[in-house]
Design a protein around this motif. Structure first.
Motif, short mmCIF file in Angstrom:
data_model
loop_
_atom_site.label_atom_id
_atom_site.label_comp_id
_atom_site.label_asym_id
_atom_site.label_seq_id
_atom_site.Cartn_x
_atom_site.Cartn_y
_atom_site.Cartn_z
N ARG A 150 0.82 -1.10 -0.10
CA ARG A 150 0.13 0.05 -0.05
C ARG A 150 1.08 1.27 0.18
O ARG A 150 1.88 1.38 0.83
CB ARG A 150 -0.95 0.00 1.23
CG ARG A 150 -1.84 1.24 1.52
CD ARG A 150 -2.52 1.41 2.62
NE ARG A 150 -3.62 0.25 2.49
CZ ARG A 150 -4.63 0.17 2.16
NH1 ARG A 150 -5.16 1.02 1.33
NH2 ARG A 150 -5.43 -1.04 2.49
N LEU A 151 0.48 2.13 -0.92
CA LEU A 151 1.19 3.42 -1.05
C LEU A 151 0.33 4.47 -0.68
O LEU A 151 -1.01 4.54 -1.00
CB LEU A 151 1.88 3.69 -2.44
CG LEU A 151 2.64 2.58 -2.99
CD1 LEU A 151 3.21 3.20 -4.24
CD2 LEU A 151 3.90 2.00 -2.05
N VAL A 153 -0.52 8.36 -1.32
CA VAL A 153 -0.20 9.43 -2.47
C VAL A 153 -1.02 10.74 -2.03
O VAL A 153 -2.34 10.72 -1.93
CB VAL A 153 -0.69 9.19 -3.83
CG1 VAL A 153 -0.42 10.19 -4.83
CG2 VAL A 153 0.10 7.86 -4.48
N ARG A 203 -2.75 7.46 -9.41
CA ARG A 203 -3.33 6.18 -8.93
C ARG A 203 -3.75 5.21 -9.85
O ARG A 203 -3.34 4.11 -9.61
CB ARG A 203 -4.89 6.57 -8.54
CG ARG A 203 -5.36 5.37 -7.91
CD ARG A 203 -6.85 5.67 -7.21
NE ARG A 203 -7.87 6.14 -8.32
CZ ARG A 203 -9.01 6.43 -7.80
NH1 ARG A 203 -9.39 6.41 -6.65
NH2 ARG A 203 -9.85 7.17 -8.91
N LEU A 247 0.20 3.91 -10.61
CA LEU A 247 0.96 3.09 -9.40
C LEU A 247 0.01 1.52 -9.34
O LEU A 247 0.45 0.47 -8.93
CB LEU A 247 0.95 3.68 -8.26
CG LEU A 247 1.74 5.00 -8.17
CD1 LEU A 247 1.69 5.84 -7.02
CD2 LEU A 247 3.18 4.37 -8.24
N THR A 248 -1.34 1.84 -9.57
CA THR A 248 -2.18 0.58 -9.50
C THR A 248 -1.83 -0.55 -10.51
O THR A 248 -1.99 -1.55 -10.34
CB THR A 248 -3.62 0.83 -9.49
OG1 THR A 248 -3.90 1.82 -8.48
CG2 THR A 248 -4.45 -0.41 -9.44
N TYR A 278 0.58 -1.78 -7.21
CA TYR A 278 0.63 -1.24 -5.75
C TYR A 278 -1.07 -0.81 -5.47
O TYR A 278 -1.86 -0.79 -6.36
CB TYR A 278 1.18 0.05 -5.61
CG TYR A 278 2.60 -0.06 -5.88
CD1 TYR A 278 3.49 -0.76 -4.98
CD2 TYR A 278 3.37 0.28 -7.00
CE1 TYR A 278 4.91 -0.84 -5.12
CE2 TYR A 278 4.60 0.02 -7.29
CZ TYR A 278 5.49 -0.72 -6.42
OH TYR A 278 6.64 -0.56 -6.49
N GLU A 279 -1.41 -1.00 -4.03
CA GLU A 279 -2.74 -0.63 -3.53
C GLU A 279 -2.39 0.77 -3.15
O GLU A 279 -1.64 1.14 -2.51
CB GLU A 279 -3.08 -1.62 -2.50
CG GLU A 279 -4.37 -1.05 -1.97
CD GLU A 279 -5.06 -2.15 -0.76
OE1 GLU A 279 -6.12 -2.01 -0.16
OE2 GLU A 279 -4.24 -2.96 -0.68
N ILE A 280 -3.31 1.84 -3.61
CA ILE A 280 -3.15 3.16 -3.62
C ILE A 280 -4.22 3.79 -2.75
O ILE A 280 -5.73 3.40 -2.76
CB ILE A 280 -3.21 3.66 -4.84
CG1 ILE A 280 -2.14 3.19 -5.82
CG2 ILE A 280 -2.96 5.60 -4.80
CD1 ILE A 280 -0.73 3.29 -5.33
N THR A 281 -3.68 4.57 -1.67
CA THR A 281 -4.61 5.45 -0.93
C THR A 281 -4.41 6.74 -1.32
O THR A 281 -3.25 7.36 -1.13
CB THR A 281 -4.60 5.28 0.83
OG1 THR A 281 -4.84 3.92 0.82
CG2 THR A 281 -5.42 6.31 1.56
N LEU A 282 -5.44 7.80 -1.47
CA LEU A 282 -5.05 9.03 -1.86
C LEU A 282 -5.46 9.94 -0.78
O LEU A 282 -6.65 9.86 0.05
CB LEU A 282 -6.03 9.41 -3.06
CG LEU A 282 -5.76 8.47 -4.36
CD1 LEU A 282 -6.86 8.74 -5.51
CD2 LEU A 282 -4.33 8.75 -4.85
#
Length: 235
Positions: free
Chosen positions: A3-4, A6, A18, A21-22, A26-30
């Protein structure tokens, strides 16, 4: 999945990051502002943060500073501030890498991958990371075995640096440089007596059965180790 987090207030760039990176696995949190970034940081404990600096409300400099109060999480600054002074300030403030906008997608991915390889999982000095220790940056204090300890600024910075590097020896020279801002390494007794004061406060707060988590490593420095063998060091 890794998980990253951003942190970017431009919605178009945030969406593009997103997607990029997805697609790279990667799993992305904004987060769109600094306060949301800190909330996400506490709640989700990402493996790496990509951080813009020019954010509404709480800016990226403050987010970086508060992040370093509680973690050695890898931070890649991604900013339109491309001057030498800005890059130097970012790295000195605790960023692990600094990439200027506009950027090449391949370079961003390569830097993210390199940081994750080089740094490994982030160590957290905050809540739910150490069973018996929690740093409280907004009060410059620590909770040790449920008891709050009020610390001087030097004591707080000393404990913060040791906890952030837990399990690793921090040399006396490093402590002087990073806690006292003294790169000359003169006045080593200051470290010794500050550690003694800090240990005394921990011992008083934790009670007779609590371990001493600060080990003195003869001839080198000190190590924070809250494991079963903690407290065996002398000095």
């Amino acid at each position: 999945m890794t998980r990253l987090l951003v942190v970017e207030d431009d919605p178009d760039l945030s969406l593009a990051l997103r997607v990029l990176l997805t697609r790279s696995g990667y799993e992305i949190t904004l987060a769109a502002d600094g306060r949301e970034a800190l909330r996400r940081l506490f709640a989700e404990r990402p493996a790496l943060m990509v951080l813009d600096l020019l954010l509404p409300g709480l800016d990226g400099w403050e987010v970086l500073d508060r992040t370093r109060d509680m973690s050695d999480l890898p931070v890649l600054v991604l900013s339109g501030l491309g001057g030498v002074d800005d890059r130097v300030r970012g790295l000195r403030s605790g960023a692990d890498d600094y990439l200027v906008k506009p950027f090449a997608q391949a370079e961003l991915l390569a830097r993210v991958e390199a940081l994750l390889r080089r740094t490994g999982p982030g160590h957290w000095a905050g809540e739910a990371v150490e069973e018996d220790m929690r740093l409280v940056p907004e009060r410059r204090s620590a909770l040790w075995h449920g008891t709050e300890i009020r610390l001087s600024d030097i004591e707080y910075r000393l404990l913060q640096l040791l906890v952030r590097n837990r399990g690793r020896v921090v040399t006396t020279e490093q402590l002087l440089d990073q806690v006292w801002d003294d790169s000359t390494a003169i006045g080593r007794d200051r470290v010794k007596f500050a550690v003694l004061r800090l240990r005394r406060k921990l011992r008083y707060a934790g009670g007779p059965h609590a371990p001493d988590p600060i080990d003195a490593v003869r001839g080198l420095g000190y190590r924070y180790d809250n494991g079963p063998a903690a407290g065996n060091g002398a000095g």
